[in-house]
Scaffold this motif. Structure first.
Motif: not given
Length: 100
Positions: A24-36, A50-60
Motif C-alpha cells: 500500500e505504501s508502494n502504491m501510494k508513493l507510485a514506487s512500483g511493486s515487489c516481485l514477491v 505497512t511502512d509508516g503513517a506518512a505513506s500508508n493511511n491506515d496501517l491496517d
C-alpha cells in the motif's frame, strides 16, 4: 525503474537480505511493486509490512495482506500467485525469520 534480471536476484540472494513488502505504501508513493513470486523463487525471505503513517493511511495489516495478495496476482499475471497461506506467513512468521 530499472528491470532486474536473474543475475541481480542471485546477487541479492548472496547478500541474504530480509525483504519487507509494503504494497500500500508502494502504491501510494507510485514506487512500483515487489516481485514477491520472483523473490520466493530465489528462496529469499519476504515479510509484509505497512511502512509508516506518512505513506500508508491506515496501517491496517489485514488490509495490507489483502492488497499484497491481489497485487502479486496482478504483477505476475497469475491468479495463483501469493496464496492466502503464503500471505499469512509473510505477515507473521516471515517477519521473525533470520539467517543463521
Amino acid at each position: 525503474m530499472a528491470q532486474l534480471d536473474d543475475e541481480d536476484f542471485s546477487i541479492i540472494k548472496e547478500k541474504k537480505p530480509q525483504i519487507v513488502n509494503c504494497p500500500e505504501s508502494n502504491m501510494k508513493l507510485a514506487s512500483g511493486s515487489c516481485l514477491v513470486e520472483k523473490l520466493k523463487s530465489f528462496n529469499l525471505n519476504v515479510a509484509l509490512g505497512t511502512d509508516g503513517a506518512a505513506s500508508n493511511n491506515d496501517l491496517d495489516m489485514i488490509g495490507e495482506m489483502r492488497t499484497a495478495a491481489l497485487l502479486a496476482k496482478l504483477t505476475d499475471r497469475n491468479p495463483e500467485a501469493l496464496s492466502a497461506t503464503e500471505t499469512l506467513k509473510m505477515a507473521t512468521l516471515n517477519g521473525a525469520k533470520h539467517w543463521d
